[in-house]
Design a protein around this motif. Structure first.
Motif, PDB file in Angstrom:
ATOM      1  N   GLN B 277       0.836  -1.208   0.000  1.00 50.05           N
ATOM      2  CA  GLN B 277       0.000   0.000   0.000  1.00 50.05           C
ATOM      3  C   GLN B 277       0.869   1.256   0.000  1.00 50.05           C
ATOM      4  OE1 GLN B 277       0.325  -2.158   2.499  1.00 50.05           O
ATOM      5  NE2 GLN B 277      -0.036  -1.248   4.510  1.00 50.05           N
ATOM      6  N   THR B 278       0.321   2.339  -0.503  1.00 53.31           N
ATOM      7  CA  THR B 278       1.024   3.619  -0.428  1.00 53.31           C
ATOM      8  C   THR B 278       0.481   4.403   0.758  1.00 53.31           C
ATOM      9  OG1 THR B 278      -0.593   4.553  -1.958  1.00 53.31           O
ATOM     10  CG2 THR B 278       1.471   3.812  -2.900  1.00 53.31           C
ATOM     11  N   THR B 279       1.281   5.345   1.232  1.00 53.32           N
ATOM     12  CA  THR B 279       0.830   6.148   2.369  1.00 53.32           C
ATOM     13  C   THR B 279       1.026   7.625   2.053  1.00 53.32           C
ATOM     14  OG1 THR B 279       2.997   5.676   3.283  1.00 53.32           O
ATOM     15  CG2 THR B 279       1.168   4.490   4.246  1.00 53.32           C
ATOM     16  N   GLY B 280       0.086   8.426   2.524  1.00 54.98           N
ATOM     17  CA  GLY B 280       0.067   9.848   2.203  1.00 54.98           C
ATOM     18  C   GLY B 280       1.346  10.566   2.604  1.00 54.98           C
TER      19      GLY B 280
ATOM     20  N   THR C 127      -4.165  11.037  -6.190  1.00 54.71           N
ATOM     21  CA  THR C 127      -3.251  10.364  -5.269  1.00 54.71           C
ATOM     22  C   THR C 127      -3.914   9.923  -3.960  1.00 54.71           C
ATOM     23  OG1 THR C 127      -1.485  11.727  -6.201  1.00 54.71           O
ATOM     24  CG2 THR C 127      -0.913  10.492  -4.260  1.00 54.71           C
ATOM     25  N   ILE C 128      -4.864   9.005  -4.056  1.00 57.14           N
ATOM     26  CA  ILE C 128      -5.423   8.430  -2.826  1.00 57.14           C
ATOM     27  C   ILE C 128      -4.496   7.303  -2.381  1.00 57.14           C
ATOM     28  CG2 ILE C 128      -7.458   7.425  -1.705  1.00 57.14           C
ATOM     29  CD1 ILE C 128      -9.054   8.168  -4.215  1.00 57.14           C
ATOM     30  N   PRO C 129      -3.940   7.408  -1.168  1.00 54.23           N
ATOM     31  CA  PRO C 129      -3.031   6.350  -0.726  1.00 54.23           C
ATOM     32  C   PRO C 129      -3.777   5.038  -0.439  1.00 54.23           C
ATOM     33  CG  PRO C 129      -2.958   8.288   0.733  1.00 54.23           C
ATOM     34  CD  PRO C 129      -4.145   8.437  -0.157  1.00 54.23           C
ATOM     35  N   GLY C 130      -2.998   3.987  -0.215  1.00 55.57           N
ATOM     36  CA  GLY C 130      -3.589   2.703   0.138  1.00 55.57           C
ATOM     37  C   GLY C 130      -3.178   1.615  -0.830  1.00 55.57           C
ATOM     38  N   THR C 131      -3.897   0.496  -0.754  1.00 55.20           N
ATOM     39  CA  THR C 131      -3.607  -0.628  -1.643  1.00 55.20           C
ATOM     40  C   THR C 131      -4.244  -0.372  -3.008  1.00 55.20           C
ATOM     41  OG1 THR C 131      -5.571  -1.732  -0.803  1.00 55.20           O
ATOM     42  CG2 THR C 131      -3.481  -2.311   0.240  1.00 55.20           C
ATOM     43  N   ARG C 132      -3.989  -1.317  -3.929  1.00 55.44           N
ATOM     44  CA  ARG C 132      -4.516  -1.127  -5.285  1.00 55.44           C
ATOM     45  C   ARG C 132      -5.382  -2.323  -5.717  1.00 55.44           C
ATOM     46  NH1 ARG C 132      -0.545   0.511  -9.619  1.00 55.44           N
ATOM     47  NH2 ARG C 132       0.734  -1.208  -8.906  1.00 55.44           N
ATOM     48  N   PRO C 133      -6.463  -2.535  -5.019  1.00 59.55           N
ATOM     49  CA  PRO C 133      -7.295  -3.702  -5.339  1.00 59.55           C
ATOM     50  C   PRO C 133      -8.246  -3.441  -6.505  1.00 59.55           C
ATOM     51  CG  PRO C 133      -8.231  -2.505  -3.492  1.00 59.55           C
ATOM     52  CD  PRO C 133      -6.989  -1.760  -3.903  1.00 59.55           C
ATOM     53  N   ALA C 134      -8.911  -4.502  -6.970  1.00 59.15           N
ATOM     54  CA  ALA C 134     -10.014  -4.328  -7.905  1.00 59.15           C
ATOM     55  C   ALA C 134     -11.187  -3.739  -7.133  1.00 59.15           C
ATOM     56  CB  ALA C 134     -10.394  -5.670  -8.516  1.00 59.15           C
ATOM     57  N   GLY C 135     -12.133  -3.178  -7.848  1.00 56.47           N
ATOM     58  CA  GLY C 135     -13.304  -2.614  -7.184  1.00 56.47           C
ATOM     59  C   GLY C 135     -13.292  -1.105  -7.119  1.00 56.47           C
ATOM     60  N   SER C 211     -17.100  18.137   3.009  1.00 52.17           N
ATOM     61  CA  SER C 211     -15.811  18.386   3.671  1.00 52.17           C
ATOM     62  C   SER C 211     -15.205  17.102   4.239  1.00 52.17           C
ATOM     63  CB  SER C 211     -15.961  19.419   4.795  1.00 52.17           C
ATOM     64  OG  SER C 211     -16.350  20.658   4.266  1.00 52.17           O
ATOM     65  N   HIS C 212     -15.277  16.052   3.458  1.00 52.09           N
ATOM     66  CA  HIS C 212     -14.659  14.770   3.828  1.00 52.09           C
ATOM     67  C   HIS C 212     -13.858  14.261   2.634  1.00 52.09           C
ATOM     68  CE1 HIS C 212     -17.460  14.716   7.185  1.00 52.09           C
ATOM     69  NE2 HIS C 212     -16.848  13.647   7.670  1.00 52.09           N
ATOM     70  N   THR C 213     -12.909  13.397   2.927  1.00 53.57           N
ATOM     71  CA  THR C 213     -12.207  12.749   1.814  1.00 53.57           C
ATOM     72  C   THR C 213     -11.794  11.333   2.206  1.00 53.57           C
ATOM     73  OG1 THR C 213     -10.554  13.049   0.086  1.00 53.57           O
ATOM     74  CG2 THR C 213      -9.843  13.508   2.343  1.00 53.57           C
ATOM     75  N   ILE C 214     -11.260  10.606   1.238  1.00 54.34           N
ATOM     76  CA  ILE C 214     -10.803   9.244   1.510  1.00 54.34           C
ATOM     77  C   ILE C 214      -9.302   9.286   1.706  1.00 54.34           C
ATOM     78  CG2 ILE C 214     -10.532   6.946   0.507  1.00 54.34           C
ATOM     79  CD1 ILE C 214     -13.315   7.313  -0.705  1.00 54.34           C
ATOM     80  N   VAL C 215      -8.843   8.778   2.844  1.00 50.71           N
ATOM     81  CA  VAL C 215      -7.416   8.860   3.165  1.00 50.71           C
ATOM     82  C   VAL C 215      -6.701   7.519   3.094  1.00 50.71           C
ATOM     83  CG1 VAL C 215      -7.589  10.970   4.532  1.00 50.71           C
ATOM     84  CG2 VAL C 215      -7.908   8.756   5.658  1.00 50.71           C
ATOM     85  N   ASP C 216      -7.471   6.433   2.975  1.00 46.33           N
ATOM     86  CA  ASP C 216      -6.813   5.133   2.858  1.00 46.33           C
ATOM     87  C   ASP C 216      -7.746   4.151   2.165  1.00 46.33           C
ATOM     88  OD1 ASP C 216      -4.819   3.275   3.043  1.00 46.33           O
ATOM     89  OD2 ASP C 216      -5.013   2.915   5.192  1.00 46.33           O
TER      90      ASP C 216
END
Lengths: 122, 483, 421
Positions: B277-280, C127-135, C211-216
């Motif tokens: 995973q990437t991190t901010g 640039t949303i961080p996190g894994t790169r799954p399908a879906g 005023s929300h976003t996705i961080v992971d």
């Protein structure tokens, strides 16, 4: 006094309507904030019998396209939306289909037809 | 009974398989994932290093310097894009330039040709957009760029063309020693092999332990990246490293073999071997650090971010040896950077080990070092394009608009040995979905083609791993609207 | 080498309207090039209603709206090529295209109308961080899967971005049996039309998290969840406000980018704000004889406006072919002032304005009780007062030709000022 605040969905303008119960008026309600006649009608309908146009698809037996887009020819009661989907999901259509062709007559006894929203030749 | 079982289809495993396929050997590659190159090979910077970085007299230095010049021929044989565009290690201060001097000395000791320390003026000629604080650099013209997963895929294909076998989705669970060699149990099957070559990347220590060899340990270290659109690709020419300092090796900015820009990696110990995973916060740090090399990196043209997990050996060097406790079991572990550059030399060396252990190998008479040419439609002349479409109209249908990839190219990449079976597999082989829109337009089409060519249902086509399903079913299939 | 008077690149609503209008203005030899297997463009997958209120005075679905134009185009006998992709264009109006039937096609034309539309911004662009799954899908890709191909893309859904496509897809997925957990919006206001918030979210009790976003992003092979956080006034996530939503699907509706790779090839000047070509009153780009219209110029929220703009492009391309456009007219620029992000067209060659000209623009923020003011120097030409201006809704100001030709007019500035209704 019954007062409702609604956002008009008749057109993209999105007028903020105030609908008040008013026995003295012809339709039983007064509407403020609308910028057209249809907005006033919408306001009253929204507090008495809210309806929505449903757009979805039905199965299509065609090499060209897997699903045929459909639309109700007018609003159906909002409460019947999910139920109507069950009916819509069970229909399968074979081309040719013309735009405007009735796919389901009198959907759920609402008096409103579900029609094809495009033409598929084959 | 196979002669050789290779565990892991990364760059090392596939390279060894290809080298071994020159000889009369029954070779099998066991890969736990759903495609070739699913580990560190698909997620690294893609640099063919010159060889000044590794300490003299290490395996790293030896194989790096030996591997580097081997790329031209191999890439020509296998039709893999490779560019020797040179590298710079840029310095920002007098202190940095002292370090660069040391790197130069080290490079000379390692046998790196054509190294040169250059001043800002000369840097500007190579890199007109270089950062304002850059004072000098170590220039290594022999460094190059390659797409590592394409190389691994090509190697696997060529090895299979020459008789090697490949089992994907076969994770090795247990290895038993037998009278004649080894019995390997995977989640799916059991195979026997006289010799085993452990190329399991970050998992190499665990595989080694299965034969009772705990002589090394692999720690996962991750590096994160930005990949920028081709539209940004013109702004640099060489691989630009930053001068290493006490607190880190800096961030690389490099063109890729296909004309994108890659920025990264950082380097952090991670708790899991699959921590991709990437991190901010790490991405922002990479961005800031990279901007020292070039202020104007257009991060607004970012198309994707990813993380690679590298195999950090506790021995401090590559492990390339027959296990002391398991005869005929060869460990090829800890192949971190410069692993990609070293891989051709490692493969040659390991093949030599197999030769020695087995008492000699017989060369295949019909070994074909060449892979069937890959048609890259966009690179053809107009006459060639016209001819090709006449012969096969599917080359006249553009599927990926961003990278101009035709249906014919996608069909071809599916129907080769070690061919694509997934959406990402197609992307890695043809670049369809690799562009600005990241598959937004072409994914449904690619899935359709995969389903047709593999004779599967579209809903069974996955993105990458076996459980990475894309569609959850057909619409209108919900029974009476209830789940 | 084939030759035409006008070649329209793109057979969506913009291209169709431009081609039809060019024919109506007397140009015979027209070709429309479409990369998909049918005409209609993105509207074929926009099966919801709400199109056509201005142009047809009735509410149509996307396919219905486009079918009217397709029928008219076919009736006029305008030539079109399907499944055909334009690979290159140049300043001299040479076009190279490709398809399975004709192979590589070289075309020479007197005028080009660019109508390639736009594409969706993918995950990497934000640039949303996190894994790169399908879906993880862009909303438009999911829309195509569901509405045209007939496949469901997930069961439990979070949508990032409250633009119209995101809102429409929240309703579509709900009607098709999925559960939409939330629509997450970075800004303190929605980017979509209010009516869509009412009928796509409120009707189904879908929460809109402003005023929300996705961080992971979590999940290895398939998406398993997203972490949503509040953002501060600088749109930075507030630590400690994270909430994890379990879901198998994330739809991204985080903006559209005009598709101008071909425009770049022809060295057409691009407006850095709209990301589309700079155009003049005739929808002509900086390259003479190359016109542009629709979402390739700037992203619209109403197809009716695309039609209007494209009709103009078609008409003016016809004029160009007949040599009726004046190149050396007195030219003024339109300048976005305070509170205005951009204006299209960016230039007006005054003598080419027949009756009137409409300026399309977007504001930079929500402005309550404000007015849009069009000024020429110190002189106010027009004012539009509103209870609210929002960036999600395109504004327009119509100027009569007489107002432009009144003496030597200078650059036109539009700004937001206080004092609406």
């Amino acid at each position: 006094m019954e007062v409702y605040e609604k956002v008009c969905i008749v057109c993209p303008r999105g007028c903020r309507l105030t609908i008040k119960k008013d026995e003295t008026s012809l339709k039983g309600y007064t509407v403020e904030g609308n910028t057209c006649k249809r907005g006033a009608e919408y306001g009253i309908k929204e507090v008495t019998n809210p309806t929505r146009v449903i757009t979805s698809t039905v199965k299509l037996k065609s090499d060209h396209l897997n699903r045929l887009p459909v639309v109700t020819k007018g609003g159906i009661p909002k409460a019947k939306m999910m139920e109507s989907m069950k009916v819509i999901n069970n229909v399968e259509v074979k081309p040719p289909v013309k735009e405007g062709e009735v796919i389901i007559e009198n959907l759920l006894d609402t008096g409103v037809d579900l029609i094809s929203s495009r033409t598929v030749e084959q | 009974m196979y002669d050789v079982a290779i565990i892991g289809a990364g760059i090392t495993g596939t390279f060894i398989a290809r080298e071994l396929s020159r000889y009369e050997l029954d070779t099998v590659i066991l890969e736990k994932d759903n495609d070739i190159s699913s580990g560190a090979t698909k997620a690294n910077t893609g640099i063919v290093h010159a060889g000044y970085d590794a300490k003299p007299n290490t395996k790293m230095a030896y194989f790096n310097v030996k591997g580097n010049p081997m790329f031209d021929k191999i890439c020509e044989e296998l039709d893999v894009p490779f560019k020797r565009n040179g590298s710079l290690v840029v310095g920002f201060s007098g202190e940095d330039m002292e370090t660069i001097e040391e790197l130069y000395e080290r490079g000379v000791k390692n046998g790196v040709p054509k190294l040169e320390i250059i001043d800002r003026e000369k840097i500007k000629k190579l890199e007109p957009n270089i950062g304002k604080d850059v004072v000098g650099a170590l220039y290594a013209p022999t460094a190059g760029i390659i797409s590592p997963w394409e190389l691994a895929i090509a190697l696997a294909e060529n090895a299979m063309d020459n008789g090697a076998e490949l089992y994907l989705n076969n994770e090795v669970k247990d290895i038993e020693s037998t009278d004649s060699g080894y019995r390997i149990k995977t989640n799916e099957r059991e195979i026997k092999a006289k010799y085993v070559i452990n190329c399991a990347g970050v998992y190499a220590d665990e595989i080694s332990q299965m034969v009772g060899d705990s002589s090394f340990k692999i720690t996962p270290r991750s590096g994160q990246y930005y990949l920028l659109d081709k539209a940004a690709g013109e702004m640099i020419n060489t691989v630009i490293f930053q001068c290493p300092r006490k607190f880190g090796k800096g961030i690389v900015v490099s063109p890729t073999a296909h004309g994108n820009i890659i920025v990264g990696p950082d380097n952090e110990v991670v708790p899991n071997k699959d921590a991709t995973q990437t991190t901010g916060y790490r991405l922002s740090m990479i961005r800031e650090t990279a901007q020292k090399s070039l202020e104007e990196i257009p991060f607004n043209k970012n198309i994707t971010n990813f993380t690679g997990v590298r195999a950090e050996p506790d021995t401090g060097d590559f492990i390339i040896e027959e296990s002391k406790v398991a005869k005929g079991f060869i460990n090829v572990g800890g192949i971190k950077s410069p692993g990609l550059t070293s891989s051709p030399a490692i493969a040659e060396y390991v093949t030599g080990m197999v030769k020695d252990i087995s008492g000699g190998l017989e060369e295949k008479e019909d070994f074909n070092p060449k892979r069937k040419k890959v048609i890259r439609f966009a690179e053809l002349s107009n006459e060639e394009k016209t001819e090709l479409i006449k012969k096969d109209p599917s080359y006249g249908r553009i599927i990926c608009r961003c990278e101009t990839i035709t249906e014919g190219e996608i069909v071809d990449c599916i129907n080769r040995n070690a061919g694509a079976t997934t959406v990402d597999g197609v992307k890695r082989r043809t670049r369809a979905g690799f562009g600005r829109c990241q598959g937004g337009f072409c994914m449904p089409r690619v899935m359709e083609i995969l389903a047709r060519e593999l004779n599967r249902d579209v809903t069974d086509i996955v993105k990458d791993g076996t459980d990475s399903y894309i569609l959850t079913g057909e619409t209108k299939e919900i029974e009476n609207g209830e789940e | 080498m084939d030759s035409y008077e006008i070649v329209v690149i793109g057979g969506g609503p913009a291209g169709l309207a431009a081609a039809i209008e060019a024919r109506k203005n007397g140009v015979e030899n027209i070709l429309v090039i479409e990369r998909d297997k049918e005409l209609g463009g993105i509207l074929q997958q926009c099966i919801h209603n709400g199109f056509g209120l201005h142009v047809f005075k009735e509410e149509l679905t996307g396919p219905q709206y486009s079918e009217r134009f397709i029928k008219e185009l076919k009736k006029m006998g305008i030539e079109y090529k399907l499944d055909t992709m334009v690979l290159h264009i140049d300043e001299d109006r040479n076009i190279e295209a490709i398809n399975t039937k004709d192979g590589l096609i070289q075309i020479k034309t007197e005028a080009i109308v660019l109508a390639m539309g736009c594409r969706e911004r993918p995950r990497g662009a934000i640039t949303i961080p996190g894994t790169r799954p399908a879906g993880i899908f862009t909303a438009g890709t999911a829309q195509r899967f569901i509405n045209m191909e007939g496949y469901q893309v997930g069961k439990k859904v979070v949508i990032l971005g409250s633009g119209d496509i995101g809102l429409i897809m929240a309703r579509r997925m709900t009607l098709e049996g999925a559960k939409v957990e939330a629509v997450v919006e970075l800004m303190p206001y929605s980017g979509g039309l209010t009516r869509n918030i009412v009928q796509c979210l409120d009707d189904f009790d879908i929460p809109l998290l402003l005023s929300h976003t996705i961080v992971d992003i979590k999940g290895r092979d398939r998406l398993e969840g997203v972490v949503v956080a509040k953002v501060d006034e600088n749109r930075r996530p507030i630590p400690g406000s994270e909430v994890e939503y379990e879901c198998d699907t994330l739809l991204l509706s985080v903006g559209l980018i005009p598709e101008n790779e071909l425009s770049n090839e022809a060295n057409i000047e691009i407006d850095p704000i709209t990301n589309g070509p700079i155009v003049n009153e005739s929808m002509e780009t900086s390259v003479s004889g190359i016109f542009a219209c629709g979402n390739v110029v700037h992203v619209h929220d109403l197809v009716d406006n695309v039609t209007r703009e494209s009709r103009k492009a078609g008409k003016c391309a016809a004029k160009f072919v007949k040599d009726e456009l004046k190149e050396d007219s007195h030219t003024v620029r339109t300048i976005p002032g305070e509170g205005v992000r951009y204006i299209v067209p960016q230039e007006i060659r005054v003598e080419n304005v027949d009756e009137d000209i409409t300026l399309f623009m977007r504001v930079t923020d929500i402005f309550k009780d404000a007015k849009l003011v069009l000024e020429n120097g110190d002189k106010t030409i027009k004012e539009i007062k509103k209870i609210q201006f929002a960036p999600g809704e395109m504004e327009e100001i119509k100027i009569n030709a007489s107002e432009l030709k009144d003496g030597e007019i200078g650059d036109l500035k539009v700004s937001i000022q206080k004092g609406g209704k």
